[in-house]
Scaffold this motif. Structure first.
Motif, PDB file in Angstrom:
ATOM      1  N   ARG A  90       0.857  -1.196   0.000  1.00  0.00           N
ATOM      2  CA  ARG A  90       0.000   0.000   0.000  1.00  0.00           C
ATOM      3  C   ARG A  90       0.889   1.241   0.000  1.00  0.00           C
ATOM      4  N   ASP A  91       0.437   2.311   0.659  1.00  0.00           N
ATOM      5  CA  ASP A  91       1.217   3.552   0.637  1.00  0.00           C
ATOM      6  C   ASP A  91       2.181   3.626   1.820  1.00  0.00           C
ATOM      7  N   LEU A  92       2.952   4.720   1.871  1.00  0.00           N
ATOM      8  CA  LEU A  92       3.963   4.892   2.917  1.00  0.00           C
ATOM      9  C   LEU A  92       3.327   4.964   4.299  1.00  0.00           C
ATOM     10  N   ALA A  93       2.177   5.618   4.398  1.00  0.00           N
ATOM     11  CA  ALA A  93       1.503   5.750   5.692  1.00  0.00           C
ATOM     12  C   ALA A  93       1.151   4.373   6.260  1.00  0.00           C
ATOM     13  N   TYR A  94       0.727   3.472   5.382  1.00  0.00           N
ATOM     14  CA  TYR A  94       0.382   2.113   5.827  1.00  0.00           C
ATOM     15  C   TYR A  94       1.636   1.385   6.319  1.00  0.00           C
ATOM     16  N   LEU A  95       2.726   1.501   5.558  1.00  0.00           N
ATOM     17  CA  LEU A  95       3.980   0.857   5.958  1.00  0.00           C
ATOM     18  C   LEU A  95       4.427   1.354   7.324  1.00  0.00           C
ATOM     19  N   GLN A  96       4.350   2.662   7.527  1.00  0.00           N
ATOM     20  CA  GLN A  96       4.783   3.230   8.805  1.00  0.00           C
ATOM     21  C   GLN A  96       3.885   2.786   9.953  1.00  0.00           C
ATOM     22  N   SER A  97       2.592   2.651   9.688  1.00  0.00           N
ATOM     23  CA  SER A  97       1.677   2.202  10.744  1.00  0.00           C
ATOM     24  C   SER A  97       1.975   0.760  11.139  1.00  0.00           C
ATOM     25  N   GLU A  98       2.346  -0.068  10.161  1.00  0.00           N
ATOM     26  CA  GLU A  98       2.701  -1.453  10.443  1.00  0.00           C
ATOM     27  C   GLU A  98       4.037  -1.536  11.185  1.00  0.00           C
TER      28      GLU A  98
END
Length: 208
Positions: free
Chosen positions: A180-188
């Motif tokens: 997905r996007d960067l925000a999703y990666l950071q949340s994970e």
């Protein structure tokens, strides 16, 4: 690895998002040790490793400024597999020692060792747990072509040379699918961070 602090190995194939993930962990004040950076450091001008390489391969292995002629050396070891093995026998122990030293100097609750070849180089032996940044191969190719402005054949060749996605998934303890996007990666990554903080406390107790 027998250290007082938990060590997490962070890996993934080309275009998976390892750097974006490690950059985010760094914002959380986690010590990041990058195997690629240490690999470049061991062959800087003035190092014993570079001296051994130039002595073995001759003046062609060096640029006019005394730095390692990477393109010349890459071509040399590509044509002569035994030379690759010799080079690895010299560089890998030096890289490993630098990684060990950096991890030992860490003062964060846990540390992260970032390495694209974590399993292939057996650097996973220096870690307590492995986090894989995983991505479907089609997306991996798309991102790499855009990032490096390369063609699909070149990316396919790189992917073929790396450990397969399935092999990495089998070896990893934790997996983040970065599709997905960067925000999703950071949340994970934040979820993983919170988990690792708990594990770090448990790990510290076992080292007392």
């Amino acid at each position: 690895m027998n250290t007082t602090r938990l060590v997490i190995g962070l890996t993934g194939g080309i275009g998976s998002g390892k750097t974006a993930a490690s950059d985010y962990f760094a914002t959380l004040n986690i010590c990041i040790v990058d195997a690629d950076i240490e690999a470049r450091a061991v062959v800087k001008p003035g190092t014993d490793t570079l001296a051994k390489i130039s002595e073995h391969f001759g003046p062609g292995s060096l640029n006019p400024d005394g730095s390692l002629n990477r393109s010349w050396l890459r071509e040399r070891i590509f044509q002569h597999p035994e030379e690759r093995r010799w080079l690895e026998s010299v560089t890998h122990p030096a890289i490993r020692q630098r990684i060990i030293n950096k991890l030992a100097d860490s003062d964060s609750p846990y540390s992260i060792l970032v390495s694209p070849l974590l399993f292939e180089s057996r650097q996973n032996q220096l870690t307590d747990r492995v986090l894989l940044i995983d991505v479907p191969e089609a997306l991996q190719m798309e991102r790499t072509i855009i990032r490096d402005q390369s063609n699909s054949e070149g990316v396919k060749a790189i992917l073929k040379a790396q450990m397969t996605r399935d092999e990495r998934r089998k070896k990893a303890d934790d997996i983040i699918v970065n599709d997905r996007d960067l925000a999703y990666l950071q949340s994970e990554c934040l979820k993983a961070h919170q988990h690792y903080l708990k594990l770090a406390k448990q790990h510290a107790k076992t080292q007392v």
